[in-house]
Design a protein around this motif. Structure first.
Motif, PDB file in Angstrom:
ATOM      1  N   ILE A  11      -0.761  13.272   8.653  1.00 45.42           N
ATOM      2  CA  ILE A  11       0.026  12.520   7.662  1.00 45.42           C
ATOM      3  C   ILE A  11       1.494  12.483   8.055  1.00 45.42           C
ATOM      4  CG2 ILE A  11       0.896  12.589   5.283  1.00 45.42           C
ATOM      5  CD1 ILE A  11      -1.896  13.503   4.425  1.00 45.42           C
ATOM      6  N   ASN A  12       2.014  13.595   8.569  1.00 42.25           N
ATOM      7  CA  ASN A  12       3.413  13.632   9.017  1.00 42.25           C
ATOM      8  C   ASN A  12       3.658  12.647  10.155  1.00 42.25           C
ATOM      9  OD1 ASN A  12       4.340  15.505   7.175  1.00 42.25           O
ATOM     10  ND2 ASN A  12       3.849  17.267   8.475  1.00 42.25           N
ATOM     11  N   VAL A  13       2.683  12.535  11.060  1.00 36.11           N
ATOM     12  CA  VAL A  13       2.799  11.576  12.163  1.00 36.11           C
ATOM     13  C   VAL A  13       2.835  10.150  11.615  1.00 36.11           C
ATOM     14  CG1 VAL A  13       1.623  10.599  14.174  1.00 36.11           C
ATOM     15  CG2 VAL A  13       1.724  13.085  13.881  1.00 36.11           C
ATOM     16  N   LEU A  14       1.963   9.850  10.655  1.00 32.86           N
ATOM     17  CA  LEU A  14       1.903   8.508  10.064  1.00 32.86           C
ATOM     18  C   LEU A  14       3.185   8.195   9.300  1.00 32.86           C
ATOM     19  CD1 LEU A  14      -1.788   8.529   8.761  1.00 32.86           C
ATOM     20  CD2 LEU A  14      -0.886   7.182  10.664  1.00 32.86           C
ATOM     21  N   LEU A  15       3.747   9.189   8.620  1.00 30.35           N
ATOM     22  CA  LEU A  15       5.013   8.997   7.908  1.00 30.35           C
ATOM     23  C   LEU A  15       6.148   8.740   8.892  1.00 30.35           C
ATOM     24  CD1 LEU A  15       4.720  11.831   5.208  1.00 30.35           C
ATOM     25  CD2 LEU A  15       4.632   9.369   4.791  1.00 30.35           C
ATOM     26  N   THR A  16       6.144   9.474   9.985  1.00 34.97           N
ATOM     27  CA  THR A  16       7.190   9.308  11.009  1.00 34.97           C
ATOM     28  C   THR A  16       7.117   7.932  11.665  1.00 34.97           C
ATOM     29  OG1 THR A  16       7.110  11.677  11.471  1.00 34.97           O
ATOM     30  CG2 THR A  16       8.168  10.275  13.122  1.00 34.97           C
ATOM     31  N   LYS A  17       5.901   7.466  11.909  1.00 35.90           N
ATOM     32  CA  LYS A  17       5.714   6.136  12.514  1.00 35.90           C
ATOM     33  C   LYS A  17       5.999   5.004  11.532  1.00 35.90           C
ATOM     34  CE  LYS A  17       2.162   7.476  15.906  1.00 35.90           C
ATOM     35  NZ  LYS A  17       0.733   7.283  16.295  1.00 35.90           N
ATOM     36  N   GLY A  18       6.135   5.323  10.262  1.00 37.79           N
ATOM     37  CA  GLY A  18       6.393   4.297   9.260  1.00 37.79           C
ATOM     38  C   GLY A  18       5.144   3.539   8.839  1.00 37.79           C
ATOM     39  N   LEU A  19       3.972   4.076   9.159  1.00 43.62           N
ATOM     40  CA  LEU A  19       2.715   3.419   8.786  1.00 43.62           C
ATOM     41  C   LEU A  19       2.252   3.826   7.394  1.00 43.62           C
ATOM     42  CD1 LEU A  19       0.788   3.827  12.168  1.00 43.62           C
ATOM     43  CD2 LEU A  19       1.990   1.800  11.320  1.00 43.62           C
ATOM     44  N   LEU A  20       2.765   4.950   6.930  1.00 37.97           N
ATOM     45  CA  LEU A  20       2.379   5.485   5.626  1.00 37.97           C
ATOM     46  C   LEU A  20       3.646   5.875   4.881  1.00 37.97           C
ATOM     47  CD1 LEU A  20      -0.541   5.986   4.494  1.00 37.97           C
ATOM     48  CD2 LEU A  20      -0.199   8.397   5.017  1.00 37.97           C
ATOM     49  N   GLU A  21       3.588   5.828   3.553  1.00 38.70           N
ATOM     50  CA  GLU A  21       4.730   6.267   2.759  1.00 38.70           C
ATOM     51  C   GLU A  21       4.242   7.011   1.525  1.00 38.70           C
ATOM     52  OE1 GLU A  21       7.006   3.101   1.003  1.00 38.70           O
ATOM     53  OE2 GLU A  21       5.254   1.800   0.886  1.00 38.70           O
ATOM     54  N   LEU A  22       5.107   7.858   1.010  1.00 41.14           N
ATOM     55  CA  LEU A  22       4.819   8.597  -0.220  1.00 41.14           C
ATOM     56  C   LEU A  22       5.492   7.895  -1.382  1.00 41.14           C
ATOM     57  CD1 LEU A  22       5.227  12.347   0.827  1.00 41.14           C
ATOM     58  CD2 LEU A  22       3.143  11.243   0.030  1.00 41.14           C
ATOM     59  N   VAL A  23       4.738   7.553  -2.427  1.00 45.08           N
ATOM     60  CA  VAL A  23       5.282   6.896  -3.609  1.00 45.08           C
ATOM     61  C   VAL A  23       4.869   7.692  -4.842  1.00 45.08           C
ATOM     62  CG1 VAL A  23       5.282   4.619  -2.547  1.00 45.08           C
ATOM     63  CG2 VAL A  23       3.274   5.370  -3.829  1.00 45.08           C
ATOM     64  N   GLN A  24       5.610   7.484  -5.930  1.00 44.08           N
ATOM     65  CA  GLN A  24       5.285   8.154  -7.177  1.00 44.08           C
ATOM     66  C   GLN A  24       4.398   7.263  -8.028  1.00 44.08           C
ATOM     67  OE1 GLN A  24       8.838   9.423  -9.176  1.00 44.08           O
ATOM     68  NE2 GLN A  24       8.793  11.436  -8.235  1.00 44.08           N
ATOM     69  N   GLY A  25       3.277   7.807  -8.476  1.00 38.37           N
ATOM     70  CA  GLY A  25       2.396   7.086  -9.373  1.00 38.37           C
ATOM     71  C   GLY A  25       2.642   7.516 -10.800  1.00 38.37           C
ATOM     72  N   LYS A  26       1.633   7.332 -11.642  1.00 39.40           N
ATOM     73  CA  LYS A  26       1.748   7.734 -13.038  1.00 39.40           C
ATOM     74  C   LYS A  26       1.807   9.259 -13.133  1.00 39.40           C
ATOM     75  CE  LYS A  26      -0.674   3.711 -14.893  1.00 39.40           C
ATOM     76  NZ  LYS A  26      -1.858   3.239 -15.658  1.00 39.40           N
ATOM     77  N   ASN A  27       2.555   9.742 -14.144  1.00 41.47           N
ATOM     78  CA  ASN A  27       2.695  11.181 -14.365  1.00 41.47           C
ATOM     79  C   ASN A  27       3.310  11.889 -13.162  1.00 41.47           C
ATOM     80  OD1 ASN A  27       1.379  10.844 -16.893  1.00 41.47           O
ATOM     81  ND2 ASN A  27      -0.616  11.007 -15.887  1.00 41.47           N
ATOM     82  N   GLN A  28       4.199  11.153 -12.452  1.00 39.90           N
ATOM     83  CA  GLN A  28       4.915  11.720 -11.301  1.00 39.90           C
ATOM     84  C   GLN A  28       3.986  12.193 -10.185  1.00 39.90           C
ATOM     85  OE1 GLN A  28       8.340  11.517 -11.410  1.00 39.90           O
ATOM     86  NE2 GLN A  28       7.931  10.465 -13.335  1.00 39.90           N
ATOM     87  N   GLN A  29       2.775  11.650 -10.133  1.00 38.21           N
ATOM     88  CA  GLN A  29       1.819  12.035  -9.100  1.00 38.21           C
ATOM     89  C   GLN A  29       2.159  11.357  -7.776  1.00 38.21           C
ATOM     90  OE1 GLN A  29      -2.204  10.574  -9.591  1.00 38.21           O
ATOM     91  NE2 GLN A  29      -3.080  12.470  -8.785  1.00 38.21           N
ATOM     92  N   LEU A  30       2.173  12.127  -6.694  1.00 38.49           N
ATOM     93  CA  LEU A  30       2.475  11.571  -5.379  1.00 38.49           C
ATOM     94  C   LEU A  30       1.252  10.871  -4.803  1.00 38.49           C
ATOM     95  CD1 LEU A  30       4.650  14.345  -3.670  1.00 38.49           C
ATOM     96  CD2 LEU A  30       5.394  12.089  -4.451  1.00 38.49           C
ATOM     97  N   LEU A  31       1.488   9.691  -4.229  1.00 33.86           N
ATOM     98  CA  LEU A  31       0.402   8.897  -3.658  1.00 33.86           C
ATOM     99  C   LEU A  31       0.718   8.566  -2.209  1.00 33.86           C
ATOM    100  CD1 LEU A  31      -0.020   6.296  -6.570  1.00 33.86           C
ATOM    101  CD2 LEU A  31      -1.291   8.427  -6.270  1.00 33.86           C
ATOM    102  N   TYR A  32      -0.329   8.485  -1.394  1.00 31.15           N
ATOM    103  CA  TYR A  32      -0.193   8.015  -0.011  1.00 31.15           C
ATOM    104  C   TYR A  32      -0.462   6.510  -0.012  1.00 31.15           C
ATOM    105  CZ  TYR A  32      -0.793  12.987   1.056  1.00 31.15           C
ATOM    106  OH  TYR A  32      -0.652  14.341   1.113  1.00 31.15           O
ATOM    107  N   LYS A  33       0.478   5.745   0.509  1.00 31.48           N
ATOM    108  CA  LYS A  33       0.360   4.286   0.479  1.00 31.48           C
ATOM    109  C   LYS A  33       0.622   3.705   1.862  1.00 31.48           C
ATOM    110  CE  LYS A  33       2.389   0.203  -1.715  1.00 31.48           C
ATOM    111  NZ  LYS A  33       3.409  -0.277  -2.664  1.00 31.48           N
ATOM    112  N   VAL A  34      -0.246   2.781   2.281  1.00 26.07           N
ATOM    113  CA  VAL A  34      -0.074   2.105   3.569  1.00 26.07           C
ATOM    114  C   VAL A  34       1.065   1.107   3.453  1.00 26.07           C
ATOM    115  CG1 VAL A  34      -1.145   0.626   5.310  1.00 26.07           C
ATOM    116  CG2 VAL A  34      -2.499   2.392   4.165  1.00 26.07           C
TER     117      VAL A  34
END
Length: 324
Positions: free
Chosen positions: A63-86
């Motif tokens: 996941i860290n590799v995907l975040l570094t490459k900019g292919l994945l991002e962390l976003v906040q969903g409902k109830n401040q839940q973290l989501l992985y988003k392409v």
């Protein structure tokens, strides 16, 4: 077995053989495929269910590799839940050279389409405080990636949308507004012109020597006919885009004023099979009190609210009617 012979034991790895790089790439691809199942992002629990038996350290590293490459991002969903988003490839191209926070804000604004999004909603979606968010919005505006538009529903409220989008009618007020101000003179001229066309239609039909029912039928006009008449007169400037729906709104105000009647005609050529027809009439009685006040014939009645660009307290027509 001969004493000099050697035995080689081949090791098998579950994620692509003994090549660590290949295994990592395979795991990254699998994570991306799972995340693509929901365009709004997925929580870590869903990712874990779709990849059973995955070692926590391997998942975090991929996941860290995907975040570094900019292919994945962390976003906040409902109830401040973290989501992985392409990440959207188009977004990556549009905001090339921007940091993660700018990309996140840009993506939130992009999802609002041409209706735009209020800064408070951007702040809620991004989790950013007001000072850094204002700086990001200013940078995106300077890059001509986004623009701020004043909403006719609230003159003090700005909404943000992508720079090259045409704002929705609910934001600009459509043809009835000029520079966010209600163009009462234009509406009045359009109202009178539509009524004049319908009157001429009735007069022309009355001179026909045909069956009375056919004469009555020919005295009606469709909104499309009225729209074509307006276009041919050249009343509209290049900046004003007037559609058939706008003309129908004007015709409805004439109905409320007691000057026009409407009927439904069955038409097989029309997709709905039903066509609205309008006809000028001479009212038998005076219009009701409600129809004589400005609100009864106002085409932007639904947009009228206290504090907005159209409001009862600032309406000059209401004041003139009360003074009269």
């Amino acid at each position: 077995m001969a004493s000099g012979s050697a035995v080689t034991i081949k090791q098998e790895f579950p994620d692509g053989g003994g090549d660590g790089g290949s295994a990592s790439a395979s795991l990254e691809s699998r994570i991306l495929e799972v995340c693509k199942q929901n365009s709004k992002g997925i929580p870590d629990t869903v990712l874990q269910l779709n990849l059973p038996g995955l070692v926590q350290q391997e998942k975090v590293a991929a996941i860290n590799v995907l975040l570094t490459k900019g292919l994945l991002e962390l976003v906040q969903g409902k109830n401040q839940q973290l989501l992985y988003k392409v990440r959207d490839p188009q977004t990556l191209s549009d905001v090339k050279g921007s940091d993660d926070q700018e990309r996140l804000v840009y993506q939130i604004i992009k999802e609002s389409s041409n209706k735009g999004i209020w800064i408070r909603d951007i702040r809620r979606g991004s989790g950013l405080a007001a000072p850094p968010l204002n700086k990001i919005l200013k940078r995106l505006e300077n890059k001509k990636l986004i623009k701020a538009i004043k909403s006719v529903g609230d003159s003090k409220k700005k909404v943000y949308m992508l720079f090259d989008l045409e704002p929705d009618r609910s934001v600009t007020g459509g043809a009835w507004y000029s520079d966010q101000d209600f163009d009462a003179e234009f509406v009045h001229v359009l109202n009178q012109t539509c009524f004049k066309f319908l009157q001429e239609k009735v007069e022309a039909a009355s001179k026909l020597h045909v069956d009375p029912l056919l004469k009555l039928s020919r005295s009606f006009a469709t909104p499309e006919e009225v729209w074509k008449y307006i276009q041919e007169l050249g009343l509209l400037s290049n900046e004003v885009s007037l559609g058939v729906d706008d003309i129908e709104t004007i015709l409805n105000t004439l109905i409320y004023d007691g000057k026009v009647e409407m009927t439904i005609s069955v038409n097989q050529s029309d997709k709905s099979g039903r066509t609205k027809m309008f006809r000028a009439i001479q009212p038998l009685t005076a219009s009701a009190g409600l129809m004589r006040i400005p609100c009864g014939v106002c085409p932007v009645f639904d947009n009228c609210q206290e504090g907005g660009s159209v409001s009862p307290s600032t309406c000059i027509y209401m004041k003139e009617w009360l003074d009269y």
